[in-house]
Motif scaffolding. Structure first.
Motif, short mmCIF file in Angstrom:
data_model
loop_
_atom_site.label_atom_id
_atom_site.label_comp_id
_atom_site.label_asym_id
_atom_site.label_seq_id
_atom_site.Cartn_x
_atom_site.Cartn_y
_atom_site.Cartn_z
N MET A 78 0.85 -1.20 0.00
CA MET A 78 0.00 0.00 0.00
C MET A 78 0.88 1.25 0.00
N VAL A 79 0.57 2.19 -0.88
CA VAL A 79 1.31 3.45 -0.97
C VAL A 79 0.35 4.59 -0.65
N THR A 80 0.83 5.57 0.12
CA THR A 80 0.00 6.73 0.44
C THR A 80 0.56 7.97 -0.23
N ILE A 81 -0.30 8.69 -0.94
CA ILE A 81 0.12 9.96 -1.54
C ILE A 81 -0.85 11.06 -1.08
N THR A 82 -0.39 12.30 -1.18
CA THR A 82 -1.23 13.43 -0.79
C THR A 82 -1.61 14.23 -2.03
N VAL A 83 -2.91 14.29 -2.26
CA VAL A 83 -3.42 14.98 -3.46
C VAL A 83 -4.42 16.05 -3.02
N SER A 115 0.86 -0.56 -8.34
CA SER A 115 2.30 -0.84 -8.29
C SER A 115 3.10 0.45 -8.44
N ALA A 116 4.35 0.39 -7.98
CA ALA A 116 5.19 1.59 -7.90
C ALA A 116 5.44 2.23 -9.26
N ASP A 117 5.34 1.43 -10.34
CA ASP A 117 5.61 2.00 -11.67
C ASP A 117 4.36 2.52 -12.37
N THR A 118 3.23 2.54 -11.66
CA THR A 118 1.99 3.05 -12.27
C THR A 118 2.09 4.55 -12.49
N PRO A 119 1.82 5.03 -13.70
CA PRO A 119 1.82 6.49 -13.90
C PRO A 119 0.80 7.17 -13.00
N LEU A 120 1.21 8.30 -12.43
CA LEU A 120 0.36 9.01 -11.47
C LEU A 120 -1.02 9.33 -12.03
N ILE A 121 -1.10 9.63 -13.33
CA ILE A 121 -2.40 10.04 -13.89
C ILE A 121 -3.47 8.96 -13.68
#
Ligand code: FES
Ligand code: FES
Length: 173
Positions: A1-6, A16-22
């Motif tokens: 699980m990865v957490t990002i702030t948007v 997965s880690a290589d998924t484009p952010l869009i």
């Protein structure tokens, strides 16, 4: 699980880690500002801010986002409200001056490129509050991975909208 702030909100993803952010922005968070144009960092339709700097979300993998703050077109009003210290009630009814200028100049034609254009304008005016026409052209053509492209040819209107926004933002201090 990865957490990002948007746009100030934490979001957890199993991508997965290589998924484009869009793909996270559009498919998981359901933000429709960033557009998928070329997918190759060559048009700017997918642009978002990463800690205030424009990136191309079509070619930025999730692994490069880390703890940085992602801002999309949808987050510009709150970004402006925070910068100006507006009360939350006022903030809810506020557009970023750049968005307002885009409306007043009737800049969009089909509109597809315009989210990326406003993101680039935000980066520019946060660092160069009163840009010359040459600086505006430079920002939209050579400052990023590629020029921001508008197949409808709204370039003159974009320059005028940036100038209008710059005037308003400068007056608002
Ligand atoms: S879709 Fe990302 S630069 Fe074109
Ligand atoms: S307004 Fe149509 S691509 Fe720019």
């Amino acid at each position: 699980m990865v957490t990002i702030t948007v746009n100030g909100v934490r979001h957890e993803t199993r991508a997965s880690a290589d998924t484009p952010l869009i793909y996270i922005l559009r498919n998981e968070i359901k933000l429709s500002g960033p557009q998928f144009g070329c997918g190759l960092s060559q048009c700017g339709a997918c642009s978002v801010l990463l800690n205030g700097r424009e990136i191309r979300s079509c070619s930025t993998p999730l692994s490069l986002v880390g703890d940085a703050e992602v801002t999309t077109l949808e987050g510009l009003p709150a970004r402006w409200a925070k910068q100006k210290g507006l009360a939350s009630a006022d903030a809810e009814n506020t557009l970023h001056p750049i968005q307002q200028a885009w409306i007043e100049e009737q800049t969009p034609l089909c509109g597809f490129c315009q989210s990326g254009m406003m993101i680039k304008a935000t980066e520019l005016l946060e660092h160069t509050p009163q840009p010359s026409v040459a600086q505006i052209k430079e920002a939209f053509t050579t400052s990023g991975p590629s020029a921001h492209l508008c197949r409808c040819g709204s370039y003159t209107a974009i320059i005028e909208a940036v100038q209008r926004a710059a005037t308003v933002m400068t007056k608002m201090g």
